[in-house]
Each structure stands twice: as C-alpha cells, then as structure tokens.
Design a protein around this motif. Structure first.
Motif: not given
Lengths: 418, 233
Positions: A289, A296-297, A304, A410, B80, B82, B86-92, B95, B99-100, B128, B146-147
C-alpha cells in the motif's frame, strides 16, 4: 472536409517517405561495392496503395469516427458470472489453470514447451519490473542489469565453485537485490526522466563490464557448459557424471531429451507461481500500500511520516531480486550466456510487457508477456519486417487500450455485513 | 508544546523566514494569518522539516526536531494537512484513512477509524468511493481525517478553506472547534483571516517572512491595522 486535407496530405507524405526508405530501396552487394537498387513494380504498387490508404483514412477520419460511434458495441459483461459466484469459483479456476500448466507439456511438441519456458522467464521478469514501474511508479530502463547479475552469478558460481542450480538460485536473487539496493541508494532522489537515464546507464555499465572483464567472465565469448538443474540430485543427461545418477536410470525408463525440456518448463512454472504468490502477498501488506501511495502522491506520503527513500529502495530491491531469480534460471536453461543476451532491447521488451499489460496489473503483465514472446515467433516468416510489425502492434495497442490490456484492479477487501 | 525560536529559512539565496519565534500551547487553536507569499506555508513546512530551518531551534514536547528527518518528525505526534489536500485519489476513502495510521497497530487504527468516521459522517457514506471522485469539501474532510488517524497531539492545518464554498468552510471550521474540545492542539494557517481569528485562541500575523503582530484572536480581529490589511476595512 477541407480542413482535414492538409493533415491528410502531410500524413501521406510521411508514409511515402518512410515506406520508400524501408521497402522502396535496397542496398545490394555488387562485387566489392554496395549499390542502391530500387524495388520492383509490385512493391511500388503496394507503397502507392499504402500511401493512398493513409491519405483516405486521415481525410475521412471524422465521418469514420461518427460511423463507428453509431455502431452498437457488444456488452459482454452479462456473460460473466456475477461477482459472488466468481469469488467462489476462484480457487477452482486457479487449480484448473495450474493443473493445466502442469499437464500441458506432456501433450505438445518439444519446441512448444521450450517456447513456453521462455515465455515464463519473461513473465517472471515482467512481474518483477511491475513492482518497480507498476506499483512504485519508478521508471527503470536498466532492469536487464539485474537479470544479467542473476545469470552471471549462477554461471560463475557453477564454473568456479561447482555450486548447483538450487544452491545458486537464492544467491542469485540475493546478489541482484544487493545490486538493486546499491544502485537505488544514490539514484532514488532523482525522479522521472532523470531516473530513467541513470538506470539506463547502469544497465549498459553492467553489460560492458561483463564484456570487458575477460579474465573472469570470458568477455564476449561468454560462459558455456553451465549445469542444468537437477531433480533432487538426479541429472537429466544421457550419462551421469561421477557420483550421481540420471533421471532415466533411476526410474528405469528410456532416455529422452524431452524429459529435460519438460523438467525445465516445470521449474519455470514453479518459479512463476512462487513469484505471483509472493508479490500478491506483498501487495496486500502495508508495504504494498505504501508503494501505491507513493506513486500517487509523494507529498502526502511524507506528511504521513512515510520515508519515500526507504519505500522506493524496497521496491527497487525486491524487483531486482526477481530479475536475479529469472536470470539464474535463464543461465541454467541456456547452458551458455554472454553479454549479448543482456542488451538494452531486453530492458525495452520487459518494460513494454509491463506497459502493454497495464501498469500494476499482474494478470495483464502475464498476458502481455505471453503475447510479446509468442507473437514474434508467429511472425517469424515476415523476417526483417518483424520489428516493423512489432512497432505497429504497439502503436495500435496504445490507441486501442492506452491503459494496457488489463488495467490494474487493486485488491479489495469486502467486509461481510450480516 | 511546540516552540519556534529565531527560525530562519531560505529557498536557495532567498530568505523566506526572518527570525520567526512563536509558541503553541497545549489545547489551543493558534492561527497564523498573512497575505500571499508572506511565508505562512513555508513556516508550516519548516516545522515539518522540508525546507529545513537554516538557523534557530524548533522544539516539540521538549525535544528538538529541527535536525530530524521529515519522516521521523511526522511520527512524533504531530500531523499535517498539506495545502491543496493531497489525498490519494485512486484509493478509496477507507484506504486513504488507513494510510494515515500506517505506523499504528491494527487495533489502534480500527478504534481511531471509528472515531474519525463519527467526526465526519460524510466519509462514512463515501467509505468505498475513490478519493478523487469526491467533492472538494469531502476531500478536505478526508485529508483532515487521514491526518487524525495517527492520533496526533498537534494538528497542523494549511489553508483548509482553500477553494471551498462558504457553507463547506463553515462545516470545516466547526469540526476544527470540535477537535479542540477533544484536546487536539491546532495550528491553523489561513487566508480566510476573519473566520480563522474568530475561532482562534491566539493569532500571529506574518508579513514578508517576519511576525509583525500577535495577540488573542479577538484582539487581532478588532485591531485596526489587521482590519485594514486582511479583513477589508
């Protein structure tokens, strides 16, 4: 219509120039000198046909597109079983495919099995590069270097220390991973094009090194007589070497050279299945992941608390280790390796497999690897136009499916809610 | 809680921050306002370690952090959001949130996930859905959520109202106030000075890389100079 006429004329002109240079004129040897010979009338006819064809297609592009939109497209999703059923069928499907892979070589010709083995090597390479390019998003143009490291590891270990294939396999993977790590460390602060150039350079450095270090690697002459893998100490040769036994003597059957080919194929299947399994597991782990998040970023990842360098390095190292395994197997299969086998075109083919398959998609990479190795074989009768066709297929592919054959889906965990 | 002492930051030869000193106390909302290019974002990113402060000290919870790697700083208990989400656009959404909590245990992550979803019921509806398919306000909520997944003690927010509709901005600010009640310290960088100062306990005004004024939120809100410069008279 008349707005399209200039682009159409231009395209036709380019086509004319290119076809003239490629098929219209030929260099022929006449005594000691080369002379330029024009093609015969039939070829010129074909060239004219191609030029007119390109002109018309370009000119009528808009009406054609409108026509195509009006054509109904078939919806085949209804033919597939629904998702629940597919989920239940999945283990059975996998079992079917695996058993098919195991049984299949006993029914076809030796050449087909050999080709399948080659395909499996490319599958393994594609899956390995997929980690670097597809998952982590790092463009690596020198992937073949790790393949070479793996191959030469086994060749040298077997030549100088007499190590067997099974002993060398993990060592080859490990050494390739070390090289991946060593290369990755300085270059991973670069990105995009710069990274691509540095990796390209690294790939060439390894090849040139192997070519020139004659005392160790034999230089351009390569290394020959590399031992084939054995089955628990049973050899697949006609006569056993000292202190070992051959396969056909042990099982008391007639010697057949086909046994060796099939055995190599089965080893390749085993390696590929192992590769798929390991990569699948890693993809579901936090590391997988993190790769994806990084692709992606990067800024978000840093915010994070993820360390981009470590994540990139892990992708690079792991990807390299799979190339090492593939290389080790390649050396064992060929029995002879030379720097010739590790030129830039190999890197390009592996990268093309990943891109054609759809970056990050394992199924796609497997399909693309099969297509990329089998299509050139099928097109063998076109001889020197093979690469031209290859390029054409690539262009069409990018027009038809820019996302790749099977774009990445995915892994998705559904929570069961009662 | 977080203390900056005489911090200067450079982009190449250009000095972006001039001897900035500020302090964030536990449990408060501190806001930093200033015009475009005043160095607000630079200040926030300097705390995170990119770009690195060339001189001065940054201390978080008694520990100097100005020499740490960014990835290590972000694991100390500050998070932080930002600028530009800056989110992960392809992830749900799920997810993205997970990641946070990358460096938290599975149980901690699950508990915090519940908590974040009660804070942002909207995210639960979109659980989802891909991050990139959501509206700007939802994406901002996702970025904040997420933060929060790393259970930070200090949350740095960089322009959370950027490009959002007034009604959505209102919601975001309400959530920020809720977070303070829960004991999260918040450092808020804003262009939207009026709204930021209204909810802030204290504020600083940054101009051309130096702090020119500080005081309680109300005091700044009623200050003539601030009114003229940032609140439109």
């Amino acid at each position: 219509m008349h707005r399209a006429i200039f682009p159409a004329l231009f395209a036709a002109g380019v086509t004319f120039l290119l076809t003239c240079l490629v098929v219209g004129i030929r260099l022929e040897q006449e005594g000691a000198s080369l002379t330029v010979v024009g093609a015969d009338a039939e070829t010129w006819g074909w060239i004219a046909f191609a030029v007119i064809g390109v002109f018309l297609v370009q000119l009528l592009q808009q009406p054609l597109q409108r026509l195509r939109q009006r054509l109904p497209t078939a919806d085949i999703t209804g033919l597939l079983p629904n998702e629940m059923l597919l989920h239940r069928l999945k283990p059975w499907l996998i079992a079917l495919v695996v058993s098919g892979l195991l049984v299949w070589p006993f029914m076809v010709s030796r050449g087909a099995v050999d080709l399948a083995t080659l395909t499996l090597i490319y599958v393994m390479l594609g899956l390995g590069l997929n980690i670097v390019v597809g998952f982590a998003g790092l463009l690596d143009l020198g992937y073949v270097a790790f393949y070479a490291v793996g191959a030469y590891t086994y060749a040298l270990l077997s030549e100088y220390y007499g190590l067997s294939f099974w002993m060398s396999l993990p060592l080859a993977g490990l050494l390739a991973a070390v090289f991946g790590c060593l290369l990755g460390f300085p270059v991973l602060r670069l990105r995009g094009d710069y990274l691509a150039i540095v990796t390209l350079g690294f790939g060439e450095i390894i090849r040139i090194l192997l070519n020139n270090w004659t005392s160790l690697t034999g230089g351009p002459n390569g290394i020959g007589g590399i031992d084939k893998p054995s089955l628990f100490g049973l050899e697949f040769s006609r006569r056993a070497s000292e202190g070992s036994q051959t396969f056909h003597e042990f099982f008391d059957i007639d010697y057949s050279s086909g046994h060796k080919v099939i055995f190599l194929y089965l080893v390749a299947v085993l390696l590929v299945l192992l590769t798929i399994y390991i990569i699948n597991r890693i993809q579901r782990m936090p590391l997988g992941r993190a790769w994806e998040a990084l692709r992606e970023d990067e800024i978000a990842c840093r915010s994070l608390g993820l360390n981009p360098t470590v994540i990139k390095l892990s992708a690079f190292t792991l990807g390299a280790s799979f190339a090492g395994f593939a290389g080790c197997f390649f050396a064992a299969r060929q029995g002879f390796i030379s720097p010739e086998s590790f030129t830039f075109i190999e890197s390009a083919i592996i990268l093309a497999i990943v891109v054609l398959g759809g970056m990050g998609s394992q199924m796609g990479v497997i399909c693309a690897a099969i297509a990329m190795t089998i299509l050139p074989e099928l097109a063998r009768e076109f001889q020197e136009y093979r690469m031209l066709m290859f390029g054409g297929v690539m262009v069409l592919m990018m027009l038809w499916r820019p996302q790749g054959l099977l774009p990445m889906k995915r892994p998705h965990l559904e929570l069961k809610t009662s | 809680m977080l203390k900056l002492d005489n911090v200067s930051t450079f982009y190449g030869k250009i000095q972006a921050l001039h001897h900035v000193s500020l302090e964030i106390n536990r449990g408060e909302i501190l806001t930093l306002i200033g015009a475009n290019g005043a160095g607000k974002t630079t200040l926030m990113m300097t705390i995170c370690g990119t770009p690195r402060a060339q001189s001065g000290h940054i201390v978080f919870d008694g520990r100097p952090i100005q020499q740490m790697k960014t990835s290590d700083i972000m694991r100390q208990g500050l998070a932080v959001v930002p600028e530009g989400r800056h989110i992960f656009s392809a992830m749900t959404v799920e997810e993205n949130l997970l990641m946070g909590s990358f460096f938290r245990s599975r149980n901690e992550a699950a508990a915090q996930l519940d908590h974040v979803l009660t804070l942002f019921p909207r995210l639960k509806e979109r659980f989802n859905q891909r991050g990139g398919t959501m509206s700007g306000g939802e994406q901002q909520m996702l970025a904040i959520g997420r933060a929060l997944m790393s259970q930070p003690r200090l949350l740095l927010l960089d322009e959370p109202s950027l490009g959002l509709a007034p009604l959505v901005i209102q919601q975001i600010f309400e959530i920020i106030e809720r977070l303070r009640e829960e004991g999260v310290t918040i450092f808020l960088v804003e262009q939207n000075a009026h709204q930021a100062l209204r909810i802030a306990d204290r504020g600083y005004v940054l101009e051309n890389g130096s702090i020119v004024m500080s005081g309680s939120g109300d005091a700044l809100l009623n200050d003539d100079n601030v009114r003229k410069a940032y609140l439109g008279g």
